[in-house]
Scaffold this active site. Structure first.
Site, PDB file in Angstrom:
ATOM      1  N   HIS A 141       0.203  10.257  -8.939  1.00  0.00           N
ATOM      2  CA  HIS A 141       0.605   8.855  -9.089  1.00  0.00           C
ATOM      3  C   HIS A 141       1.206   8.360  -7.771  1.00  0.00           C
ATOM      4  CE1 HIS A 141       1.066   5.352 -11.420  1.00  0.00           C
ATOM      5  NE2 HIS A 141       1.461   5.882 -12.558  1.00  0.00           N
ATOM      6  N   SER A 148       3.812   7.190  -5.077  1.00  0.00           N
ATOM      7  CA  SER A 148       5.086   7.869  -4.805  1.00  0.00           C
ATOM      8  C   SER A 148       6.312   7.078  -5.237  1.00  0.00           C
ATOM      9  CB  SER A 148       5.190   8.186  -3.309  1.00  0.00           C
ATOM     10  OG  SER A 148       4.230   9.153  -2.962  1.00  0.00           O
ATOM     11  N   GLU A 151      -6.863  -9.733   0.904  1.00  0.00           N
ATOM     12  CA  GLU A 151      -6.227  -9.807  -0.409  1.00  0.00           C
ATOM     13  C   GLU A 151      -4.728 -10.052  -0.253  1.00  0.00           C
ATOM     14  OE1 GLU A 151      -6.197  -6.052  -2.500  1.00  0.00           O
ATOM     15  OE2 GLU A 151      -5.901  -7.046  -4.437  1.00  0.00           O
ATOM     16  N   GLU A 171     -11.751   2.093  -7.929  1.00  0.00           N
ATOM     17  CA  GLU A 171     -11.352   0.748  -8.355  1.00  0.00           C
ATOM     18  C   GLU A 171     -10.342   0.273  -7.334  1.00  0.00           C
ATOM     19  OE1 GLU A 171      -9.814  -2.198  -9.277  1.00  0.00           O
ATOM     20  OE2 GLU A 171      -8.645  -1.256 -10.854  1.00  0.00           O
ATOM     21  N   TRP A 175       0.910   1.988  -8.431  1.00  0.00           N
ATOM     22  CA  TRP A 175       2.165   1.681  -9.120  1.00  0.00           C
ATOM     23  C   TRP A 175       2.112   0.378  -9.903  1.00  0.00           C
ATOM     24  CZ3 TRP A 175       2.777  -3.032  -7.173  1.00  0.00           C
ATOM     25  CH2 TRP A 175       2.215  -3.287  -5.922  1.00  0.00           C
ATOM     26  N   CYS A 235      -5.002  -6.275  -9.134  1.00  0.00           N
ATOM     27  CA  CYS A 235      -6.283  -6.331  -8.425  1.00  0.00           C
ATOM     28  C   CYS A 235      -7.153  -7.453  -8.980  1.00  0.00           C
ATOM     29  CB  CYS A 235      -6.992  -4.984  -8.508  1.00  0.00           C
ATOM     30  SG  CYS A 235      -7.058  -4.312 -10.160  1.00  0.00           S
TER      31      CYS A 235
HETATM   32  P1  NDP Z   1      -2.301   2.710  -2.002  1.00  0.00           P
HETATM   33  O1  NDP Z   1      -3.753   2.650  -2.084  1.00  0.00           O
HETATM   34  O2  NDP Z   1      -1.705   3.187  -0.736  1.00  0.00           O
HETATM   35  O3  NDP Z   1      -1.739   3.601  -3.193  1.00  0.00           O
HETATM   36  C1  NDP Z   1      -2.491   3.910  -4.343  1.00  0.00           C
HETATM   37  C2  NDP Z   1      -2.511   5.411  -4.559  1.00  0.00           C
HETATM   38  O4  NDP Z   1      -3.282   6.027  -3.541  1.00  0.00           O
HETATM   39  C3  NDP Z   1      -1.137   6.044  -4.468  1.00  0.00           C
HETATM   40  O5  NDP Z   1      -1.069   7.106  -5.382  1.00  0.00           O
HETATM   41  C4  NDP Z   1      -1.094   6.559  -3.048  1.00  0.00           C
HETATM   42  O6  NDP Z   1      -0.182   7.603  -2.881  1.00  0.00           O
HETATM   43  C5  NDP Z   1      -2.511   7.034  -2.891  1.00  0.00           C
HETATM   44  N1  NDP Z   1      -2.985   7.142  -1.523  1.00  0.00           N
HETATM   45  C6  NDP Z   1      -2.747   6.296  -0.507  1.00  0.00           C
HETATM   46  N2  NDP Z   1      -3.390   6.713   0.601  1.00  0.00           N
HETATM   47  C7  NDP Z   1      -4.036   7.852   0.290  1.00  0.00           C
HETATM   48  C8  NDP Z   1      -4.846   8.776   1.023  1.00  0.00           C
HETATM   49  N3  NDP Z   1      -5.139   8.568   2.295  1.00  0.00           N
HETATM   50  N4  NDP Z   1      -5.328   9.841   0.379  1.00  0.00           N
HETATM   51  C9  NDP Z   1      -5.056  10.037  -0.917  1.00  0.00           C
HETATM   52  N5  NDP Z   1      -4.289   9.220  -1.659  1.00  0.00           N
HETATM   53  C10 NDP Z   1      -3.782   8.133  -1.075  1.00  0.00           C
HETATM   54  O7  NDP Z   1      -1.730   1.304  -2.348  1.00  0.00           O
HETATM   55  P2  NDP Z   1      -0.370   0.647  -1.841  1.00  0.00           P
HETATM   56  O8  NDP Z   1       0.682   0.950  -2.815  1.00  0.00           O
HETATM   57  O9  NDP Z   1      -0.074   0.980  -0.431  1.00  0.00           O
HETATM   58  O10 NDP Z   1      -0.775  -0.859  -1.903  1.00  0.00           O
HETATM   59  C11 NDP Z   1      -1.442  -1.447  -0.807  1.00  0.00           C
HETATM   60  C12 NDP Z   1      -2.621  -2.248  -1.233  1.00  0.00           C
HETATM   61  O11 NDP Z   1      -3.428  -1.525  -2.146  1.00  0.00           O
HETATM   62  C13 NDP Z   1      -2.302  -3.513  -1.968  1.00  0.00           C
HETATM   63  O12 NDP Z   1      -1.974  -4.534  -1.090  1.00  0.00           O
HETATM   64  C14 NDP Z   1      -3.583  -3.742  -2.703  1.00  0.00           C
HETATM   65  O13 NDP Z   1      -4.502  -4.342  -1.853  1.00  0.00           O
HETATM   66  C15 NDP Z   1      -4.073  -2.394  -3.017  1.00  0.00           C
HETATM   67  N6  NDP Z   1      -3.758  -1.991  -4.371  1.00  0.00           N
HETATM   68  C16 NDP Z   1      -4.689  -2.207  -5.313  1.00  0.00           C
HETATM   69  C17 NDP Z   1      -4.426  -1.875  -6.602  1.00  0.00           C
HETATM   70  C18 NDP Z   1      -5.409  -2.094  -7.655  1.00  0.00           C
HETATM   71  O14 NDP Z   1      -5.031  -2.214  -8.816  1.00  0.00           O
HETATM   72  N7  NDP Z   1      -6.686  -2.098  -7.346  1.00  0.00           N
HETATM   73  C19 NDP Z   1      -3.142  -1.321  -6.998  1.00  0.00           C
HETATM   74  C20 NDP Z   1      -2.236  -1.095  -5.923  1.00  0.00           C
HETATM   75  C21 NDP Z   1      -2.559  -1.434  -4.661  1.00  0.00           C
HETATM   76  P3  NDP Z   1       1.269   7.311  -2.207  1.00  0.00           P
HETATM   77  O15 NDP Z   1       1.961   6.351  -3.093  1.00  0.00           O
HETATM   78  O16 NDP Z   1       1.900   8.650  -2.183  1.00  0.00           O
HETATM   79  O17 NDP Z   1       0.996   6.754  -0.842  1.00  0.00           O
END
Ligand code: NDP
Length: 458
Positions: free
Chosen positions: A159, A161, A363, A232, A134, A266
């Site tokens: 994307h 949720s 992080e 990533e 997001w 990130c």
């Molecule tokens: P998530 O990794 O949970 O979310 C990113 C995407 O992955 C969302 O579409 C999410 O879906 C999906 N997802 C999560 N778990 C699974 C799974 N087990 N199997 C398949 N898809 C999955 O990030 P968060 O929003 O929870 O953020 C938490 C942490 O993630 C942050 O603190 C940061 O460290 C990292 N992050 C890094 C980013 C970057 O740009 N590299 C961007 C965002 C977060 P859903 O929303 O439905 O859970």
């Protein structure tokens, strides 16, 4: 987790969506697969015309979609508009360069392999699933979609949720630009529904931007299915300042590097590692700069920092900070969330950080910076490399020998000297270690989801 738009500035639920059921997912997979079979035969010129049209529509709708982004995840309206503009630029970049990036790679001396001609040809893999976060709700997707569509692949978007309206907008944007039905579809599904999609034989590959657990989950399923992935994931980028640097400029950029996107990037600089000769000067300017930022309504043009995207995200930051303080860290500015609605958190700088603190290695996905003092470049590099991440890195020095040291020894997918890490369509983007693997953007990014077919003709 519900598929829901919640305005993080107020906590109010804006819209709620039902996740797709199995039949609806099946329909979309069938459409994606059927479209992939046809779309792969289109020319680069045809695809480029569609992508340019998407860029034009996006430019025309920049303000409206920016309002949606800000409402769903809290980034300032100003930065949301800039993100939309960057997406249009990225689309035009791939529209212009994809044909050259994917031109045949001809062997100059085919006789050396006993052929009359020999070359490599880049062909699309087919249907690619993008699991996206997001934080840059448009850019993260476009960074995948623009090269994928230009390569002749078909995209499926799962994307995050909390940004369903951005997700639906993107599907609609590509459709209105004239891409065939099914070339780019949004799947409104929860994380738990991803595995079945990945295991479907019609899905060829996947890309993830997000947390380590999300990357691990997707990559392990794809490992079993022998499907290509690009990951990533997170980062905790170091920002090193040496005595020869323009310290005032470094401190100014440091504030932006930490607080861009309300601190939720990130590639935000998260750990500030400063040579002892300039530590006091840098610390004073940096802390003052952080404290001066205006936190508030992200729709207000005078706001620098809006709310964090979710309540859970703010809780994570508060827990990291509480743990550090318990272990003896000092708070140099910020530190306390304001009372009242919304998930706001002030720019915060923490000193006296020790390895006992979670913040040392984990992080911080919010405007929370750690500040370290080091005696020399060896100590700076050792500290910079101490986390398990390896995404970006920033080093400030005008000494050519030191610059070479940083280029050589920082363990990261990128080193930015005398500037802050940022992504550009022209440059490869990605990490090493637990920040992931593979590259997005540039010529390298568009080739990730291609079959480089070797052609040998006798
Ligand atoms: P998530 O990794 O949970 O979310 C990113 C995407 O992955 C969302 O579409 C999410 O879906 C999906 N997802 C999560 N778990 C699974 C799974 N087990 N199997 C398949 N898809 C999955 O990030 P968060 O929003 O929870 O953020 C938490 C942490 O993630 C942050 O603190 C940061 O460290 C990292 N992050 C890094 C980013 C970057 O740009 N590299 C961007 C965002 C977060 P859903 O929303 O439905 O859970």
């Amino acid at each position: 987790m519900a598929i829901q738009s919640v305005n993080p500035a107020t906590g109010a639920v804006v819209r709620t969506f039902d996740a797709l059921n199995g039949d609806e997912i099946e329909q979309r997979l069938a459409l994606a697969s059927a479209t992939a079979a046809v779309y792969r035969r289109t020319t680069f010129a045809e695809r480029a015309a569609l992508l340019r049209r998407a860029a034009d529509i996006l430019d025309a709708e920049r303000h409206e979609i920016a309002v949606t982004m800000t409402t769903e995840m809290g980034k300032t309206l100003r930065s949301a508009e800039a993100e939309a503009a960057k997406c249009a630029k990225g689309m035009r970049f791939y529209a212009e360069h994809a044909a050259a990036f994917l031109a045949d790679e001809t062997l100059a001396d085919p006789g050396s392999v006993g052929a009359s001609r020999a070359f490599g040809r880049y062909q699309p893999l087919g249907v690619v699933l993008a699991v996206m976060p997001w934080n840059f709700p448009l850019w993260q997707v476009v960074r995948f979609a623009a090269p994928a569509l230009m390569a002749g692949n078909v995209g499926l978007l799962k994307h995050a949720s909390n940004v369903p309206q951005c997700a639906l907008y993107l599907e609609d944007l590509f459709r209105r630009a004239g891409f065939p039905e099914g070339a780019f579809q949004t799947l409104l599904i929860g994380a738990g529904q991803v595995e079945a999609v990945l295991r479907d034989p019609r899905v060829a590959a996947a890309t993830v931007t997000g947390s380590e657990p999300a990357g691990q989950a997707v990559a392990s399923v794809c490992g079993q299915e022998i499907k290509k992935t690009v990951l990533e994931l997170g980062g905790s980028d170091p920002f090193v300042v040496m005595p020869s640097a323009d310290v005032a400029r470094a401190a100014e950029v440091a504030v932006t590097a930490r607080c861009q996107n309300n601190g939720q990037s990130c590639i935000a600089a998260k750990r500030f590692i400063v040579h002892e000769d300039v530590y006091e000067q840098f610390a004073e300017l940096f802390v003052a700069g952080m404290a001066a930022l205006k936190v508030g309504d992200p729709m207000d043009p005078s706001t620098d920092i809006g709310p964090l995207a979710t309540e859970g995200g703010r809780l994570d930051i508060e827990e990291l900070l509480a743990d550090a303080v318990k272990e003896g860290a000092s708070i140099l500015c910020g530190g306390t969330a304001p009372s009242g609605p919304g998930y706001f958190f002030p720019p915060t700088v923490v000193g006296d950080v020790t390895p006992a603190m979670r913040l040392h290695l984990e992080e911080a996905f919010g405007p929370l910076a750690t500040l370290y003092r080091v005696p020399d470049i060896d100590a700076a590099i050792e500290l910079a490399n101490v986390t398990s991440f390896g995404l970006g890195s920033n080093a400030w020095t005008t000494d050519p020998a030191e610059q070479e040291r940083f280029i050589s020894d920082l363990v990261a997918g990128a080193v930015f000297l005398n500037g802050m890490v940022s992504s550009h369509p022209e440059l490869p983007f990605g990490g090493v270690r637990r920040s992931g693997y593979g590259r997005e953007l540039s010529a390298v990014g568009i080739r990730e989801f291609c079959n480089l077919k070797t052609v040998w003709a006798g």
